[in-house]
Design a protein around this motif. Structure first.
Motif, PDB file in Angstrom:
ATOM      1  N   LEU A 237      59.035  34.934  28.594  1.00 31.08           N
ATOM      2  CA  LEU A 237      58.132  35.582  29.536  1.00 31.08           C
ATOM      3  C   LEU A 237      58.080  37.981  28.864  1.00 31.08           C
ATOM      4  CD1 LEU A 237      57.668  35.181  33.161  1.00 31.08           C
ATOM      5  CD2 LEU A 237      55.525  34.498  31.519  1.00 31.08           C
ATOM      6  N   THR A 238      59.325  38.172  28.925  1.00 30.84           N
ATOM      7  CA  THR A 238      59.151  39.267  28.714  1.00 30.84           C
ATOM      8  C   THR A 238      59.055  39.552  26.847  1.00 30.84           C
ATOM      9  OG1 THR A 238      60.964  39.199  29.912  1.00 30.84           O
ATOM     10  CG2 THR A 238      61.842  41.562  28.527  1.00 30.84           C
ATOM     11  N   MET A 239      59.184  38.333  26.068  1.00 42.25           N
ATOM     12  CA  MET A 239      59.103  39.300  24.539  1.00 42.25           C
ATOM     13  C   MET A 239      57.104  38.504  24.957  1.00 42.25           C
ATOM     14  SD  MET A 239      61.796  39.046  22.731  1.00 42.25           S
ATOM     15  CE  MET A 239      62.007  39.663  24.567  1.00 42.25           C
ATOM     16  N   LEU A 240      56.170  37.637  25.455  1.00 48.23           N
ATOM     17  CA  LEU A 240      54.923  37.924  25.951  1.00 48.23           C
ATOM     18  C   LEU A 240      54.446  39.210  26.329  1.00 48.23           C
ATOM     19  CD1 LEU A 240      52.800  36.436  25.551  1.00 48.23           C
ATOM     20  CD2 LEU A 240      52.854  35.461  28.016  1.00 48.23           C
ATOM     21  N   ALA A 241      55.204  39.603  27.179  1.00 53.39           N
ATOM     22  CA  ALA A 241      54.431  41.298  27.696  1.00 53.39           C
ATOM     23  C   ALA A 241      54.895  42.134  26.788  1.00 53.39           C
ATOM     24  CB  ALA A 241      55.804  41.323  28.954  1.00 53.39           C
ATOM     25  N   PHE A 242      56.220  42.849  25.647  1.00 51.80           N
ATOM     26  CA  PHE A 242      56.220  43.166  25.391  1.00 51.80           C
ATOM     27  C   PHE A 242      55.137  43.395  24.020  1.00 51.80           C
ATOM     28  CE2 PHE A 242      60.235  44.139  26.712  1.00 51.80           C
ATOM     29  CZ  PHE A 242      60.245  46.076  26.133  1.00 51.80           C
ATOM     30  N   ASN A 243      54.845  41.832  23.271  1.00 50.51           N
ATOM     31  CA  ASN A 243      53.756  42.177  21.950  1.00 50.51           C
ATOM     32  C   ASN A 243      52.820  42.380  23.217  1.00 50.51           C
ATOM     33  OD1 ASN A 243      54.746  40.604  19.985  1.00 50.51           O
ATOM     34  ND2 ASN A 243      55.819  39.893  21.575  1.00 50.51           N
ATOM     35  N   LEU A 244      51.732  41.977  24.168  1.00 49.65           N
ATOM     36  CA  LEU A 244      50.721  42.087  24.559  1.00 49.65           C
ATOM     37  C   LEU A 244      50.412  43.190  25.330  1.00 49.65           C
ATOM     38  CD1 LEU A 244      49.980  39.127  27.059  1.00 49.65           C
ATOM     39  CD2 LEU A 244      49.468  38.951  25.447  1.00 49.65           C
ATOM     40  N   PHE A 245      51.781  43.899  25.924  1.00 49.75           N
ATOM     41  CA  PHE A 245      51.393  45.531  25.864  1.00 49.75           C
ATOM     42  C   PHE A 245      51.703  46.266  24.492  1.00 49.75           C
ATOM     43  CE2 PHE A 245      53.422  50.099  25.745  1.00 49.75           C
ATOM     44  CZ  PHE A 245      52.504  50.184  27.080  1.00 49.75           C
ATOM     45  N   GLY A 246      52.421  45.792  23.751  1.00 53.21           N
ATOM     46  CA  GLY A 246      51.250  46.172  21.900  1.00 53.21           C
ATOM     47  C   GLY A 246      50.153  46.438  21.579  1.00 53.21           C
ATOM     48  N   ASP A 247      49.838  44.804  21.487  1.00 57.41           N
ATOM     49  CA  ASP A 247      48.278  45.177  21.266  1.00 57.41           C
ATOM     50  C   ASP A 247      47.294  45.942  22.447  1.00 57.41           C
ATOM     51  OD1 ASP A 247      49.081  42.941  19.404  1.00 57.41           O
ATOM     52  OD2 ASP A 247      48.668  41.631  21.064  1.00 57.41           O
ATOM     53  N   GLY A 248      47.489  46.436  23.325  1.00 53.91           N
ATOM     54  CA  GLY A 248      46.627  47.011  24.256  1.00 53.91           C
ATOM     55  C   GLY A 248      46.837  48.463  23.629  1.00 53.91           C
ATOM     56  N   LEU A 249      48.102  48.495  23.506  1.00 56.82           N
ATOM     57  CA  LEU A 249      48.709  50.151  23.062  1.00 56.82           C
ATOM     58  C   LEU A 249      47.428  50.144  21.748  1.00 56.82           C
ATOM     59  CD1 LEU A 249      50.286  52.462  23.944  1.00 56.82           C
ATOM     60  CD2 LEU A 249      51.798  51.764  22.294  1.00 56.82           C
ATOM     61  N   ARG A 250      47.841  49.795  21.099  1.00 55.82           N
ATOM     62  CA  ARG A 250      47.095  49.545  19.262  1.00 55.82           C
ATOM     63  C   ARG A 250      45.618  49.435  19.635  1.00 55.82           C
ATOM     64  NH1 ARG A 250      47.288  44.717  16.438  1.00 55.82           N
ATOM     65  NH2 ARG A 250      46.463  43.051  18.411  1.00 55.82           N
ATOM     66  N   ASP A 251      45.244  48.403  20.280  1.00 52.04           N
ATOM     67  CA  ASP A 251      43.563  48.680  20.028  1.00 52.04           C
ATOM     68  C   ASP A 251      43.314  50.700  21.347  1.00 52.04           C
ATOM     69  OD1 ASP A 251      43.067  46.504  19.439  1.00 52.04           O
ATOM     70  OD2 ASP A 251      43.044  45.316  21.640  1.00 52.04           O
ATOM     71  N   ALA A 252      44.035  51.070  22.302  1.00 49.97           N
ATOM     72  CA  ALA A 252      43.520  51.892  22.485  1.00 49.97           C
ATOM     73  C   ALA A 252      43.770  53.319  22.262  1.00 49.97           C
ATOM     74  CB  ALA A 252      44.907  51.845  24.249  1.00 49.97           C
ATOM     75  N   LEU A 253      44.711  53.466  21.187  1.00 55.00           N
ATOM     76  CA  LEU A 253      45.282  53.961  19.863  1.00 55.00           C
ATOM     77  C   LEU A 253      44.001  54.281  19.061  1.00 55.00           C
ATOM     78  CD1 LEU A 253      49.375  54.080  20.161  1.00 55.00           C
ATOM     79  CD2 LEU A 253      47.486  55.999  20.810  1.00 55.00           C
ATOM     80  N   ASP A 254      43.682  53.583  19.416  1.00 56.06           N
ATOM     81  CA  ASP A 254      42.500  53.108  17.885  1.00 56.06           C
ATOM     82  C   ASP A 254      40.932  53.871  18.398  1.00 56.06           C
ATOM     83  OD1 ASP A 254      40.904  52.321  16.033  1.00 56.06           O
ATOM     84  OD2 ASP A 254      40.804  50.432  15.921  1.00 56.06           O
ATOM     85  N   PRO A 255      40.307  54.703  18.102  1.00 51.83           N
ATOM     86  CA  PRO A 255      39.589  55.768  18.666  1.00 51.83           C
ATOM     87  C   PRO A 255      38.071  54.492  18.390  1.00 51.83           C
ATOM     88  CG  PRO A 255      40.857  56.976  17.132  1.00 51.83           C
ATOM     89  CD  PRO A 255      41.337  55.575  16.428  1.00 51.83           C
ATOM     90  N   GLN A 256      38.122  53.847  16.923  1.00 54.00           N
ATOM     91  CA  GLN A 256      37.176  52.787  17.136  1.00 54.00           C
ATOM     92  C   GLN A 256      36.704  51.290  18.565  1.00 54.00           C
ATOM     93  OE1 GLN A 256      37.068  50.542  13.564  1.00 54.00           O
ATOM     94  NE2 GLN A 256      36.038  52.736  12.447  1.00 54.00           N
ATOM     95  N   MET A 257      38.524  51.550  18.660  1.00 57.12           N
ATOM     96  CA  MET A 257      38.067  50.381  20.089  1.00 57.12           C
ATOM     97  C   MET A 257      37.747  51.022  21.139  1.00 57.12           C
ATOM     98  SD  MET A 257      38.908  48.150  18.428  1.00 57.12           S
ATOM     99  CE  MET A 257      39.351  46.435  19.837  1.00 57.12           C
ATOM    100  N   ARG A 258      38.203  52.424  21.862  1.00 56.16           N
ATOM    101  CA  ARG A 258      37.758  53.147  22.997  1.00 56.16           C
ATOM    102  C   ARG A 258      36.514  52.748  23.260  1.00 56.16           C
ATOM    103  NH1 ARG A 258      39.867  58.328  21.784  1.00 56.16           N
ATOM    104  NH2 ARG A 258      42.016  57.060  20.453  1.00 56.16           N
ATOM    105  N   ARG A 259      36.172  52.822  24.625  1.00 54.83           N
ATOM    106  CA  ARG A 259      34.985  52.872  25.220  1.00 54.83           C
ATOM    107  C   ARG A 259      34.590  54.198  25.598  1.00 54.83           C
ATOM    108  NH1 ARG A 259      36.750  47.101  25.425  1.00 54.83           N
ATOM    109  NH2 ARG A 259      37.752  47.777  27.435  1.00 54.83           N
TER     110      ARG A 259
END
Length: 307
Positions: A285-307
């Motif tokens: 669960l900890t490994m999954l949480a880190f990876n899901l949060f990392g994916d979300g952070l990457r999308d949030a930092l990408d201007p093209q993905m930001r709404r």
């Protein structure tokens, strides 16, 4: 004449409707940081993962204070199933599994965060210097990385942990020998693209030193990719520790970590399933949480993905 002057003054001071609208838009517009936070909040998986990570960190900080007796043995209560006075059962020496799991959580998280923080500092400085100076310096520094990367990281870690006594310090040293190389390459690539920008060239013309330009203008603009890399690298370091401890080369008993808890559970498998599945579920669960949060952070930092 006075009436014409007053009329001209009114026309001059009157704010056009389109200007008012643009001012309104500017007032409600979001800064870059606010946009990142808003996009991240809209990602439910990332926010749930962040909440779980914060919960695990709090458990690692305060759990061993509330449950301090992780080495306490009770030979009259060995291999008890969960229930009664032991919520997660006991191991082969009668030690409470919950207490040792909490202690192991602290150990594994310390190794993951400390190792990757050291790698982050080394990678930022090394990659930043290499990318900004360029030329022969960049070529030599990159060839050094090529030599380091040519030797598999796991072989280096196993060799070090075999030669030296297994401890948290030795494990951190083994994780930090080659763990910074990927980040250094990424920072170098970012700095190479940023150093030709107008603000960096203007600072150079104004007489700013190379170190000041690198520290003030270039490295701060690489924070986004660095944060994503750090978030993804922490679970990798935790996984490496668990793997080595499972093999008996990392954290050794009586100290607890997720790796040696999994090893103990595997030795008692399938007779005492709780000894294996309890740390395995928390680890997964900890490994999954880190990876899901990392994916979300990457999308949030990408201007093209930001709404």
């Amino acid at each position: 004449m006075e009436e014409q002057a007053l009329e001209f003054q009114k026309d001059f001071t009157r704010v056009p409707k389109d200007v008012k609208a643009s001012q309104k838009i500017n007032r409600i517009s979001l800064t870059y940081t606010q946009g990142v936070v808003r996009t991240l909040k809209q990602n439910k998986a990332a926010m749930i993962s962040l909440g779980f990570i914060l919960f695990i960190i709090l458990v690692a900080i305060f759990g061993p204070i509330i449950l301090p007796d992780y080495q306490k043995t009770d030979l009259m209560s060995t291999l008890q199933a969960p229930g009664g006075g032991h919520w997660l059962g006991t191991d082969d020496l009668g030690r409470d599994v919950l207490t040792r799991l909490v202690r192991g959580t602290r150990t594994s998280l310390i190794i993951g965060f400390v190792a990757e923080t050291i790698n982050l500092l080394i990678g930022m400085i090394y990659g930043g210097i290499s990318g900004y100076l360029g030329g022969k310096v960049d070529m030599i520094m990159m060839r050094i990385i090529d030599v380091i990367v040519s030797i598999p990281q796991m072989i280096i870690m196993i060799l070090l942990l075999t030669v030296f006594s297994a401890s948290i310090g030795t494990l951190l040293f083994a994780l930090c020998i080659t763990g910074w190389t990927g980040l250094a390459r990424m920072v170098r690539a970012q700095v190479l693209s940023l150093r030709e920008n107008e603000y960096a060239m203007a600072a150079q013309v104004l007489g700013a030193s190379k170190w000041r330009i690198l520290r003030t203008h270039l490295l701060p603009n690489t924070v986004g990719p660095i944060l994503v890399n750090y978030t993804m690298s922490v679970p990798a370091a935790i996984g490496a520790e668990a793997y080595l401890s499972y093999l008996g080369l990392g954290i050794s008993i009586p100290e607890a970590s997720w790796g040696n808890l999994l090893q103990l559970g595997a030795n008692q498998f399938p007779g005492s399933l709780w000894l294996f599945f309890t740390p395995a579920i928390v680890f997964a669960l900890t490994m999954l949480a880190f990876n899901l949060f990392g994916d979300g952070l990457r999308d949030a930092l990408d201007p093209q993905m930001r709404r």
